[in-house]
Design a protein around this motif. Sequence first.
Motif, PDB file in Angstrom:
ATOM      1  N   THR A 248       3.278   2.567   2.228  1.00 50.94           N
ATOM      2  CA  THR A 248       3.993   3.709   2.792  1.00 50.94           C
ATOM      3  C   THR A 248       5.401   3.286   3.206  1.00 50.94           C
ATOM      4  OG1 THR A 248       1.896   4.567   3.676  1.00 50.94           O
ATOM      5  CG2 THR A 248       3.944   5.560   4.487  1.00 50.94           C
ATOM      6  N   ARG A 249       6.391   3.912   2.589  1.00 53.64           N
ATOM      7  CA  ARG A 249       7.786   3.560   2.893  1.00 53.64           C
ATOM      8  C   ARG A 249       8.479   4.608   3.758  1.00 53.64           C
ATOM      9  NH1 ARG A 249       6.033  -0.437   1.810  1.00 53.64           N
ATOM     10  NH2 ARG A 249       6.384  -1.807   0.017  1.00 53.64           N
ATOM     11  N   PHE A 250       7.986   5.850   3.680  1.00 52.52           N
ATOM     12  CA  PHE A 250       8.707   6.923   4.362  1.00 52.52           C
ATOM     13  C   PHE A 250       7.745   8.062   4.684  1.00 52.52           C
ATOM     14  CE2 PHE A 250      11.969  10.109   5.138  1.00 52.52           C
ATOM     15  CZ  PHE A 250      13.037   9.356   5.604  1.00 52.52           C
ATOM     16  N   VAL A 251       7.959   8.657   5.860  1.00 49.11           N
ATOM     17  CA  VAL A 251       7.208   9.848   6.282  1.00 49.11           C
ATOM     18  C   VAL A 251       8.205  10.910   6.699  1.00 49.11           C
ATOM     19  CG1 VAL A 251       5.581  10.813   7.952  1.00 49.11           C
ATOM     20  CG2 VAL A 251       5.206   8.505   7.028  1.00 49.11           C
ATOM     21  N   ALA A 252       8.051  12.116   6.154  1.00 44.22           N
ATOM     22  CA  ALA A 252       8.923  13.243   6.502  1.00 44.22           C
ATOM     23  C   ALA A 252       8.052  14.399   6.951  1.00 44.22           C
ATOM     24  CB  ALA A 252       9.775  13.652   5.296  1.00 44.22           C
ATOM     25  N   LEU A 253       8.274  14.886   8.152  1.00 41.63           N
ATOM     26  CA  LEU A 253       7.424  15.961   8.654  1.00 41.63           C
ATOM     27  C   LEU A 253       8.199  16.894   9.559  1.00 41.63           C
ATOM     28  CD1 LEU A 253       5.217  14.779  11.616  1.00 41.63           C
ATOM     29  CD2 LEU A 253       6.876  13.265  10.560  1.00 41.63           C
ATOM     30  N   THR A 254       7.726  18.119   9.614  1.00 37.61           N
ATOM     31  CA  THR A 254       8.372  19.118  10.457  1.00 37.61           C
ATOM     32  C   THR A 254       7.868  19.016  11.886  1.00 37.61           C
ATOM     33  OG1 THR A 254       8.875  21.471  10.666  1.00 37.61           O
ATOM     34  CG2 THR A 254       6.658  20.927   9.949  1.00 37.61           C
ATOM     35  N   GLN A 255       8.769  19.207  12.804  1.00 39.02           N
ATOM     36  CA  GLN A 255       8.391  19.214  14.216  1.00 39.02           C
ATOM     37  C   GLN A 255       7.621  20.481  14.560  1.00 39.02           C
ATOM     38  OE1 GLN A 255      11.761  18.973  16.899  1.00 39.02           O
ATOM     39  NE2 GLN A 255      10.579  17.842  18.399  1.00 39.02           N
ATOM     40  N   VAL A 256       8.067  21.594  13.993  1.00 45.89           N
ATOM     41  CA  VAL A 256       7.440  22.897  14.226  1.00 45.89           C
ATOM     42  C   VAL A 256       7.425  23.657  12.901  1.00 45.89           C
ATOM     43  CG1 VAL A 256       7.561  25.084  15.466  1.00 45.89           C
ATOM     44  CG2 VAL A 256       8.281  22.985  16.612  1.00 45.89           C
ATOM     45  N   SER A 257       6.298  24.232  12.548  1.00 47.40           N
ATOM     46  CA  SER A 257       6.211  25.014  11.317  1.00 47.40           C
ATOM     47  C   SER A 257       6.980  26.318  11.454  1.00 47.40           C
ATOM     48  CB  SER A 257       4.749  25.328  10.986  1.00 47.40           C
ATOM     49  OG  SER A 257       4.669  26.313   9.968  1.00 47.40           O
ATOM     50  N   ASN A 258       7.915  26.545  10.529  1.00 48.67           N
ATOM     51  CA  ASN A 258       8.670  27.796  10.565  1.00 48.67           C
ATOM     52  C   ASN A 258       7.800  28.983  10.210  1.00 48.67           C
ATOM     53  OD1 ASN A 258       8.647  26.887   7.711  1.00 48.67           O
ATOM     54  ND2 ASN A 258       9.920  28.694   7.368  1.00 48.67           N
ATOM     55  N   ALA A 259       6.727  28.758   9.440  1.00 46.85           N
ATOM     56  CA  ALA A 259       5.884  29.854   8.967  1.00 46.85           C
ATOM     57  C   ALA A 259       4.756  30.194   9.926  1.00 46.85           C
ATOM     58  CB  ALA A 259       5.300  29.512   7.594  1.00 46.85           C
ATOM     59  N   LEU A 260       4.258  29.203  10.675  1.00 49.13           N
ATOM     60  CA  LEU A 260       3.096  29.408  11.540  1.00 49.13           C
ATOM     61  C   LEU A 260       3.406  29.246  13.022  1.00 49.13           C
ATOM     62  CD1 LEU A 260       0.421  27.332   9.556  1.00 49.13           C
ATOM     63  CD2 LEU A 260       1.051  29.745   9.255  1.00 49.13           C
ATOM     64  N   GLY A 261       4.462  28.512  13.341  1.00 45.31           N
ATOM     65  CA  GLY A 261       4.762  28.228  14.735  1.00 45.31           C
ATOM     66  C   GLY A 261       4.049  27.016  15.284  1.00 45.31           C
ATOM     67  N   THR A 262       3.261  26.322  14.467  1.00 49.76           N
ATOM     68  CA  THR A 262       2.523  25.142  14.914  1.00 49.76           C
ATOM     69  C   THR A 262       3.479  24.056  15.380  1.00 49.76           C
ATOM     70  OG1 THR A 262       0.794  25.620  13.281  1.00 49.76           O
ATOM     71  CG2 THR A 262       0.843  23.392  14.225  1.00 49.76           C
ATOM     72  N   VAL A 263       3.199  23.509  16.556  1.00 51.70           N
ATOM     73  CA  VAL A 263       3.963  22.375  17.074  1.00 51.70           C
ATOM     74  C   VAL A 263       3.186  21.105  16.741  1.00 51.70           C
ATOM     75  CG1 VAL A 263       4.950  21.281  19.116  1.00 51.70           C
ATOM     76  CG2 VAL A 263       4.898  23.777  18.941  1.00 51.70           C
TER      77      VAL A 263
END
Length: 405
Positions: A164-179
Motif C-alpha cells: 500500500t503506497r497511498f490512501v485517498a478518502l473523503t472526510q464526509v460523503s457529499n452524497a450521504l453526509g456520512t462522517v
Amino acid sequence: MNFDVAAIRDQFPILKREIDGKPLVYLDNAATTQKPQCVIDALVNYYSTCNSNVHRGAHRLADEATGRFEAARDIVKDFINASKREEVIWTTGTTEGINIVANGLGQLLSTGDEVITTGMEHHANLVTWQQACKASGAILRTVPVTDEGELDQVAYESMLNERTRFVALTQVSNALGTVNPVKAMTAKAKAVGARVLVDGAQGAAHGWANVQDIGCDFYVFSGHKLYGPMGIGILWGRESVLENWPVWRTGGEMIASVTLQDATWNVLPYRFEAGTPNVADAIALGEAIRWFTSLDQDAVMAHEKALLDHATALAEQFEGLTIVGTAKNKIGVLSFILDHGHPADIGFLLDRQGIAVRTGDHCAQPLMARFNVPGTARASFALYNTLEEVDALFVALKKVRTMLA
C-alpha cells in the motif's frame, strides 16, 4: 452558546430572494454555500482599490495586492492548523488539488504498488486515482460501503499491507453526509508506510480541517463550500512530502531559473502555483474563513445537528420516503427517494415551490449503484437554514408525492 440564526441570515443578500413569488428555501449547501456580504465586499474592494498582479510588481498596487493575497494564505494556515504557511497552496478547488497530488503520484508508483480509495468517493477522488494507477501499473482497491452508508473498517484494515503506497478518502460523503473516521484510518495507513490524502470539501465547512490532528499528508478543500467564492481552493501538503513531490503544471511563478534547455523549480508554495493566481478569490476566501471562525463553533454545530435531527424525524414519518444513508455519524445531509417519481421530477416540483435541493448521482455513480438507485434527492443544510425551512420542505414534499402518484 450564542447563535442567532436571524442575524446570520441578514448577512446573506441572496436569502432575501423569492422564487415564483415564494420565499427562497435554499437546501443545496453541499453543492455550494451562499456568501455573506463581507465576502462579496472583499471581492469588490480588491477590484476597486488594488487590482494588480502579485509578487513581481514595482508599484503600490502590486505591493498592496501581494500583501492581501499572502495575508489570506496566513488565514488559511491558521484555519487548518498547518505548521508552516509554505504548506498552503492555492488551487482552483478540491478537484485541482487532488489532480496535483495524483499526477505526482502517478510518477512515483510502480507496477504492483497499491492505492486505496473508497466506494463513497466523489468522482474527483476516484477517477484521478484510476488514471494514476493505469499510468503506472499500480492496483486500485476500494473500501466497500455498508448498508447504513458507512465505510467497512474491517475490510479497510484487511486491504492495508506492505504494498500500500497511498490512501485517498473523503472526510464526509457529499452524497450521504456520512462522517468518516479519517484520523483513525490515517493512522492505520501510516502504520504500513502509506501516504494519505483527505478530501475535505464537505468537512472544512464544519471546522474539521485540523491537518495536524488528522495526521494526513495532504488535505484539500474548496472555498465555495465554505461561504467563499467559486474558483478557489486549497491543497495543503506536509512540507517534507511537498519538497520532493513532482510538479504538475509548469510556467510562470513556479520556476526559479530557466534556460533554453532546462528549468529549476521555485521554493514552496510557489513551485505548485503556476501562472497568474486567482488573487481576488483568495482574498475573499480569507475573509470567508475570518467570518466563519468568528462564530461560536459549538453553537453552529448544535444548530446544524438540530436541523438534521428534525429533518430525519420528519422523513422517517413520511409515507413513501426512504432515506439513503443512515450512518450514526452524519452532517446535515438528507439524501432520499420517494416511491413515486424520479429524483429529477422531485427537484423540479420542489423548485416550483421555492425550495432548492440537488438531484441526481451527486458525482458518486458507484455509490448510487451500491444502493441500487439511479440517484437521490438531496437536501443539505447550512448554518443559515431554519427549522421552519425544514418544515417547508416536507410540506412541499407532500404536494410533490400527490402530484407524482
